[in-house]
Scaffold this active site. Structure first.
Site, PDB file in Angstrom:
ATOM      1  N   ASN A  33     100.414  67.718  95.118  1.00 33.98           N
ATOM      2  CA  ASN A  33     101.681  67.639  95.582  1.00 33.98           C
ATOM      3  C   ASN A  33     102.720  68.236  94.698  1.00 33.98           C
ATOM      4  O   ASN A  33     104.006  68.011  94.890  1.00 33.98           O
ATOM      5  CB  ASN A  33     101.922  66.063  95.966  1.00 33.98           C
ATOM      6  CG  ASN A  33     102.135  65.253  94.738  1.00 33.98           C
ATOM      7  OD1 ASN A  33     101.976  65.697  93.379  1.00 33.98           O
ATOM      8  ND2 ASN A  33     102.635  64.011  94.754  1.00 33.98           N
ATOM      9  N   ASP A  59     100.182  65.306  99.482  1.00 35.26           N
ATOM     10  CA  ASP A  59     100.090  64.045  98.580  1.00 35.26           C
ATOM     11  C   ASP A  59      98.756  63.154  98.960  1.00 35.26           C
ATOM     12  O   ASP A  59      98.568  62.775 100.028  1.00 35.26           O
ATOM     13  CB  ASP A  59     101.298  63.281  98.853  1.00 35.26           C
ATOM     14  CG  ASP A  59     101.319  62.206  97.859  1.00 35.26           C
ATOM     15  OD1 ASP A  59     100.711  61.332  97.492  1.00 35.26           O
ATOM     16  OD2 ASP A  59     102.725  62.205  97.192  1.00 35.26           O
ATOM     17  N   SER A 126      89.842  57.182  81.325  1.00 33.94           N
ATOM     18  CA  SER A 126      90.485  57.319  80.109  1.00 33.94           C
ATOM     19  C   SER A 126      90.342  56.381  79.104  1.00 33.94           C
ATOM     20  O   SER A 126      89.803  55.220  79.614  1.00 33.94           O
ATOM     21  CB  SER A 126      92.000  57.160  80.149  1.00 33.94           C
ATOM     22  OG  SER A 126      92.603  57.055  78.840  1.00 33.94           O
ATOM     23  N   TYR A 151      99.936  52.022  83.382  1.00 39.06           N
ATOM     24  CA  TYR A 151      99.244  53.211  83.545  1.00 39.06           C
ATOM     25  C   TYR A 151      97.891  53.035  83.200  1.00 39.06           C
ATOM     26  O   TYR A 151      96.773  53.372  83.966  1.00 39.06           O
ATOM     27  CB  TYR A 151      99.816  54.362  82.735  1.00 39.06           C
ATOM     28  CG  TYR A 151      98.745  55.182  82.124  1.00 39.06           C
ATOM     29  CD1 TYR A 151      98.466  56.373  83.119  1.00 39.06           C
ATOM     30  CD2 TYR A 151      98.067  55.337  81.149  1.00 39.06           C
ATOM     31  CE1 TYR A 151      97.140  57.134  82.853  1.00 39.06           C
ATOM     32  CE2 TYR A 151      96.768  56.340  81.073  1.00 39.06           C
ATOM     33  CZ  TYR A 151      96.540  57.227  81.689  1.00 39.06           C
ATOM     34  OH  TYR A 151      95.626  58.034  81.422  1.00 39.06           O
ATOM     35  N   LYS A 155      94.106  53.025  85.459  1.00 37.43           N
ATOM     36  CA  LYS A 155      92.541  53.444  85.176  1.00 37.43           C
ATOM     37  C   LYS A 155      91.362  52.476  85.265  1.00 37.43           C
ATOM     38  O   LYS A 155      90.289  52.599  85.885  1.00 37.43           O
ATOM     39  CB  LYS A 155      92.476  54.003  83.934  1.00 37.43           C
ATOM     40  CG  LYS A 155      93.444  55.233  83.784  1.00 37.43           C
ATOM     41  CD  LYS A 155      93.058  56.416  84.778  1.00 37.43           C
ATOM     42  CE  LYS A 155      93.948  57.575  84.977  1.00 37.43           C
ATOM     43  NZ  LYS A 155      93.582  58.569  86.018  1.00 37.43           N
ATOM     44  N   LEU A 203     101.193  64.282  71.528  1.00 33.53           N
ATOM     45  CA  LEU A 203     101.191  64.955  69.906  1.00 33.53           C
ATOM     46  C   LEU A 203     101.476  66.570  70.314  1.00 33.53           C
ATOM     47  O   LEU A 203     102.270  67.167  69.826  1.00 33.53           O
ATOM     48  CB  LEU A 203     100.228  64.633  69.438  1.00 33.53           C
ATOM     49  CG  LEU A 203     100.145  64.931  68.124  1.00 33.53           C
ATOM     50  CD1 LEU A 203     101.306  64.651  67.252  1.00 33.53           C
ATOM     51  CD2 LEU A 203      98.951  64.662  67.132  1.00 33.53           C
ATOM     52  N   PHE A 221     104.289  59.070  64.096  1.00 32.65           N
ATOM     53  CA  PHE A 221     104.427  57.394  64.556  1.00 32.65           C
ATOM     54  C   PHE A 221     103.702  56.626  63.626  1.00 32.65           C
ATOM     55  O   PHE A 221     102.594  56.197  63.930  1.00 32.65           O
ATOM     56  CB  PHE A 221     104.296  57.293  65.726  1.00 32.65           C
ATOM     57  CG  PHE A 221     105.247  57.974  66.788  1.00 32.65           C
ATOM     58  CD1 PHE A 221     106.473  58.046  66.712  1.00 32.65           C
ATOM     59  CD2 PHE A 221     104.654  58.501  68.152  1.00 32.65           C
ATOM     60  CE1 PHE A 221     107.339  58.836  67.535  1.00 32.65           C
ATOM     61  CE2 PHE A 221     105.262  59.266  68.965  1.00 32.65           C
ATOM     62  CZ  PHE A 221     106.899  59.076  68.769  1.00 32.65           C
ATOM     63  N   GLY A 299     102.675  50.026  71.094  1.00 31.28           N
ATOM     64  CA  GLY A 299     101.435  49.983  72.203  1.00 31.28           C
ATOM     65  C   GLY A 299     100.187  51.128  71.632  1.00 31.28           C
ATOM     66  O   GLY A 299      99.291  51.113  72.318  1.00 31.28           O
TER      67      GLY A 299
HETATM   68  C1  UD1 Z   1      98.405  58.479  75.329  1.00 29.69           C
HETATM   69  C2  UD1 Z   1      98.084  57.094  76.089  1.00 29.69           C
HETATM   70  C3  UD1 Z   1      96.703  57.097  76.756  1.00 29.69           C
HETATM   71  C4  UD1 Z   1      96.869  58.288  77.679  1.00 29.69           C
HETATM   72  C5  UD1 Z   1      97.230  59.360  77.137  1.00 29.69           C
HETATM   73  C6  UD1 Z   1      97.503  60.647  78.308  1.00 29.69           C
HETATM   74  C7  UD1 Z   1      99.455  55.513  74.676  1.00 29.69           C
HETATM   75  C8  UD1 Z   1      99.289  54.372  73.770  1.00 29.69           C
HETATM   76  N1  UD1 Z   1      98.266  55.925  74.972  1.00 29.69           N
HETATM   77  O1  UD1 Z   1      97.248  58.540  74.533  1.00 29.69           O
HETATM   78  O2  UD1 Z   1      96.565  55.720  77.378  1.00 29.69           O
HETATM   79  O3  UD1 Z   1      95.633  58.391  78.359  1.00 29.69           O
HETATM   80  O4  UD1 Z   1      98.476  59.629  76.562  1.00 29.69           O
HETATM   81  O5  UD1 Z   1      98.446  61.306  78.527  1.00 29.69           O
HETATM   82  O6  UD1 Z   1     100.597  55.878  74.924  1.00 29.69           O
HETATM   83  N2  UD1 Z   1     101.972  61.083  67.893  1.00 29.69           N
HETATM   84  C9  UD1 Z   1     102.719  61.136  66.902  1.00 29.69           C
HETATM   85  N3  UD1 Z   1     103.993  61.836  67.264  1.00 29.69           N
HETATM   86  C10 UD1 Z   1     104.582  62.347  68.404  1.00 29.69           C
HETATM   87  C11 UD1 Z   1     103.329  61.919  69.475  1.00 29.69           C
HETATM   88  C12 UD1 Z   1     102.165  61.407  69.316  1.00 29.69           C
HETATM   89  O7  UD1 Z   1     102.812  60.922  65.750  1.00 29.69           O
HETATM   90  O8  UD1 Z   1     105.524  62.794  68.549  1.00 29.69           O
HETATM   91  C13 UD1 Z   1     100.969  60.428  67.599  1.00 29.69           C
HETATM   92  C14 UD1 Z   1     100.552  58.932  68.124  1.00 29.69           C
HETATM   93  O9  UD1 Z   1     101.219  57.941  67.643  1.00 29.69           O
HETATM   94  C15 UD1 Z   1      98.981  58.999  68.405  1.00 29.69           C
HETATM   95  C16 UD1 Z   1      98.728  60.600  68.538  1.00 29.69           C
HETATM   96  O10 UD1 Z   1     100.015  61.231  68.218  1.00 29.69           O
HETATM   97  O11 UD1 Z   1      98.609  58.535  67.098  1.00 29.69           O
HETATM   98  C17 UD1 Z   1      98.287  61.097  69.870  1.00 29.69           C
HETATM   99  O12 UD1 Z   1      99.261  60.537  70.720  1.00 29.69           O
HETATM  100  P1  UD1 Z   1      99.413  60.940  72.268  1.00 29.69           P
HETATM  101  O13 UD1 Z   1      99.115  62.380  72.170  1.00 29.69           O
HETATM  102  O14 UD1 Z   1     100.684  60.569  72.927  1.00 29.69           O
HETATM  103  O15 UD1 Z   1      98.270  60.220  72.821  1.00 29.69           O
HETATM  104  P2  UD1 Z   1      97.652  58.782  73.009  1.00 29.69           P
HETATM  105  O16 UD1 Z   1      98.667  57.942  72.499  1.00 29.69           O
HETATM  106  O17 UD1 Z   1      96.218  58.660  72.181  1.00 29.69           O
END
Ligand code: UD1
Length: 344
Positions: A33, A59, A126, A151, A155, A203, A221, A299
């Site tokens: 969609n 959708d 996930s 979210y 799952k 990330l 973070f 979280g």
């Molecule tokens: C997140 C979700 C997860 C989901 C996935 C899909 C949470 C707690 N988990 O995974 O359930 O399936 O996204 O999109 O949100 N980080 C930084 N700086 C940033 C961004 C991320 O330090 O700007 C760190 C985070 O703290 C983490 C790691 O990078 O330790 C990965 O983060 P991210 O890519 O958001 O994935 P998850 O948190 O593992």
């Protein structure tokens, strides 16, 4: 060629899977969609595979529209169901939207599958279902825990729905739920990749946008976790490797090798800290990243990575890309995006 319906096939993991399905000799048909994807991913797929892929812009929560697709396509042998929302923070603010879309679309899809006697489903799950695991690496036997976001709960609930259906004795549907760890990177051609809307939550898109100057700085973070350098540990899996896991999963279903419901971890089996990921990006691309250490994100799971023995042994799944290669492909995609946007 066996026809596989790919819901969310214009999205990040979906588009890579469409390419791998085609290259493995299947005929993927996309349903999307475009709520969190763009037409240009269809162009990207076409640039890789050299032909148009059928795409139904509907959708999946709409049973009537879905029914029409099944009627039109006739010979669907299996479904890969990606279509879902995935932003953790947004799900906290709009839980009903998440339950409606993620749970509603699965239930609707299963009902329509039953009507048309389509019996094979691969579902996008996930590692979020494991919560904060007590022991690492996590196997498929690691207990599922209470989700820490709507979210994550969608799952978990979807996995339960598939389990209930498998146990009902009333259904011929067999499903495989793939529990993704952290998908990153892009197709090596740089024709498809992740297209985050607005400020990325994840990330790697944040890394590539910072390196490209779109964001000034990336915040790590938290560096006070119980890990070697204090930053969180994740299992980053190249999206092309992940896409291939879907091909072997649908193959297993089509060859009638699967139980009524099966779960597989899909990761590399290796954990890396956020700082390791950043440094892998810098090494792979030669670009220095402007980052700072900030507070923890609410979280976040301190550390999680997969035991992939089951996927290796039963699916024949194996990863081929290193973290550096994944980072390089993410960067090439970012550069491609900038070039194509500049042309617009
Ligand atoms: C997140 C979700 C997860 C989901 C996935 C899909 C949470 C707690 N988990 O995974 O359930 O399936 O996204 O999109 O949100 N980080 C930084 N700086 C940033 C961004 C991320 O330090 O700007 C760190 C985070 O703290 C983490 C790691 O990078 O330790 C990965 O983060 P991210 O890519 O958001 O994935 P998850 O948190 O593992």
């Amino acid at each position: 060629m066996q026809k596989i319906l790919v819901t969310g096939g214009a999205g990040y993991i979906g588009s890579h899977t469409v390419v791998e399905l085609l290259q493995a000799g299947y005929k993927p048909v996309i349903v999307d969609n475009f709520s969190n994807s763009e037409e240009r991913s269809l162009e990207g797929i076409k640039a890789i595979v050299g032909r148009d892929i059928t795409c139904h812009r509907i959708d999946c929560t709409d049973a009537a529209e879905l029914r029409q697709v099944f009627e039109q396509e006739q010979t669907i042998v299996g479904i890969i169901h990606f279509a879902a929302y995935k932003a953790v923070g947004e799900s906290v603010e709009k839980p009903l939207m998440y339950y409606h879309n993620n749970v509603g679309s699965l239930v609707t899809l299963l009902q329509v599958m039953q009507e048309f006697n389509v019996q094979k489903l691969v579902f996008s799950s996930s590692c979020t279902v494991y919560g904060i695991p007590e022991a690492l690496p996590v196997t498929e036997q690691t207990p599922v825990q209470k989700a820490n976001s709507p979210y994550g709960n969608t799952k978990k609930v979807c996995e339960e729905i598939l389990t209930d259906l498998a146990n009902s004795g009333n259904s011929n549907i067999k499903s495989i739920a793939l529990r993704y760890f952290n998908p990153i990177g892009a197709h090596p051609s740089a024709h498809i990749g992740e297209l985050p809307l607005g400020v990325p939550n994840n990330l790697v898109p944040f890394i590539t946008q910072t390196a490209a100057g779109i964001r000034e700085q990336i915040t790590v973070f938290g560096d006070d976790y119980d890990t070697p350098d204090g930053t969180c540990i994740r299992d980053y899996v190249h999206v092309v490797d992940l896409a291939k896991a879907h091909v072997v999963a649908i193959e297993r279903l089509l060859q009638n090798k699967a139980e009524a419901i099966e779960f597989f971890n899909v990761g590399t089996g290796q954990g890396n800290t956020v700082l390791e990921a950043i440094h892998a990006f810098e090494r792979a691309t030669g670009v220095k990243l402007n980052y700072k250490i900030g507070p923890r994100r609410v979280g976040d799971v301190p550390k999680i990575y997969a035991d992939v023995t089951k996927a290796t042994e039963e699916l024949g799944f194996k990863t081929t890309s290193t973290l550096e290669e994944a980072m390089k492909s993410a960067w090439d995609w970012q550069l491609h995006l900038q070039k194509s946007t500049a042309k617009l």
